[in-house]
Design an enzyme around this catalytic site. Structure first.
Site, short mmCIF file in Angstrom:
data_model
loop_
_atom_site.label_atom_id
_atom_site.label_comp_id
_atom_site.label_asym_id
_atom_site.label_seq_id
_atom_site.Cartn_x
_atom_site.Cartn_y
_atom_site.Cartn_z
N ASN A 93 0.22 -1.45 -0.40
CA ASN A 93 0.14 -0.06 0.12
C ASN A 93 0.66 1.94 0.07
OD1 ASN A 93 -1.88 2.29 0.33
ND2 ASN A 93 -0.90 2.28 2.50
N TYR A 157 3.57 9.82 -11.55
CA TYR A 157 2.61 8.93 -10.53
C TYR A 157 2.36 8.32 -11.26
CZ TYR A 157 -0.68 8.09 -7.18
OH TYR A 157 -1.39 6.95 -6.46
N ALA A 159 2.98 6.29 -14.60
CA ALA A 159 3.38 5.51 -15.02
C ALA A 159 3.88 4.59 -13.45
CB ALA A 159 4.51 6.32 -15.35
N SER A 160 4.17 4.96 -12.33
CA SER A 160 3.73 4.70 -11.31
C SER A 160 3.44 3.97 -10.86
CB SER A 160 4.75 5.13 -10.29
OG SER A 160 3.88 5.48 -9.55
#
Length: 246
Positions: A93, A157, A159-160
């Site tokens: 998470n 973000y 893409a991550s």
């Protein structure tokens, strides 16, 4: 379903000091799991652990961890397995978000986000797989709508999170035959402190009831973790009017 479908199982939640991670730790404890709480903020983790123990009578373990650090993640998993005697569920998470465009994001900011959202997920997954294979347990990834649709205002973000989703499904193909269930949970906006370090948080931006609450995401994670012998491959969670403007 039994009142404690996860009775006695050992779960590990990263990013457990607040938001979705904290709510997930509560949901898993509610369903009978022993819960290891991992994040950088030890005091916050201790506060969460006390609340869980008080509310659910569940066994908890506080494991201060920086998921960007490989050795710290190795110690996180080893400590959890040692204290609980095994591992039945890992919830990946922990994550960071920034909203800068590509040309405005500094190299240090980029590396911090990628080391958290990508490297940290890889480190934790790699360390957990042998134990989850032994327990035929659950590997759960908190993805994002940003990992499914173009996101002009925070492309790094996004893409991550595309990486997380692709990694998770590929891992599913790799370890599923060994009895490990792999799930990706994709929330859209969730009313948490997420993003507060870099501007207005979703908790500040949205009123209660306007977007998804962390407890709703946590319930989806717990649902996936309580499947016995089957896999919930992917769950999308969003407000009912999400696509009303299209």
């Amino acid at each position: 379903m039994a009142d404690d479908p996860l009775g006695g199982q050992a779960a590990l939640v990263t990013g457990a000091s607040s938001g979705i991670g904290e709510a997930t730790a509560h949901a898993l404890a509610r369903d009978g799991a022993r819960v290891a709480l991992a994040a950088r903020r030890e005091k916050a983790l201790n506060d969460v652990a006390k609340k869980i123990e008080s509310e659910w009578g569940a066994e908890t373990l506080v494991v201060p961890t920086n998921v960007r650090d490989e050795d710290s993640v190795t110690e996180m998993v080893e400590t959890t397995v040692s204290e609980f005697g095994g591992l039945d569920c890992l919830v990946n998470n922990a994550g960071l978000a920034r909203g800068e465009s590509v040309e405005k994001m500094g190299t240090g900011q980029y590396r911090t986000m990628m080391e958290t959202n990508v490297d940290g997920v890889f480190f934790a997954t790699r360390e957990a797989i042998p134990h989850l294979r032994e327990s035929e347990g659950h590997l759960i990834f908190v993805g994002s709508f940003a990992g499914q649709y173009p996101r002009p205002f925070n492309p790094i973000y996004a893409a991550s999170k595309w990486w997380v989703r692709g990694f998770a499904h590929s891992v599913e193909g790799n370890v599923g035959p060994d009895g490990v269930a792999v799930t990706v949970v994709n929330p859209s906006e969730v009313r948490t402190e997420f993003g507060s370090a870099y501007g207005e948080s979703f908790h500040e931006r949205f009123e209660e009831g306007e977007v998804t609450e962390p407890e709703e995401v946590a319930d989806a994670i717990a649902f996936a973790a309580t499947r016995d012998g089957s896999t919930v491959s992917e769950l999308d969670i969003y407000r009912r009017d999400k696509f009303g403007g299209f």
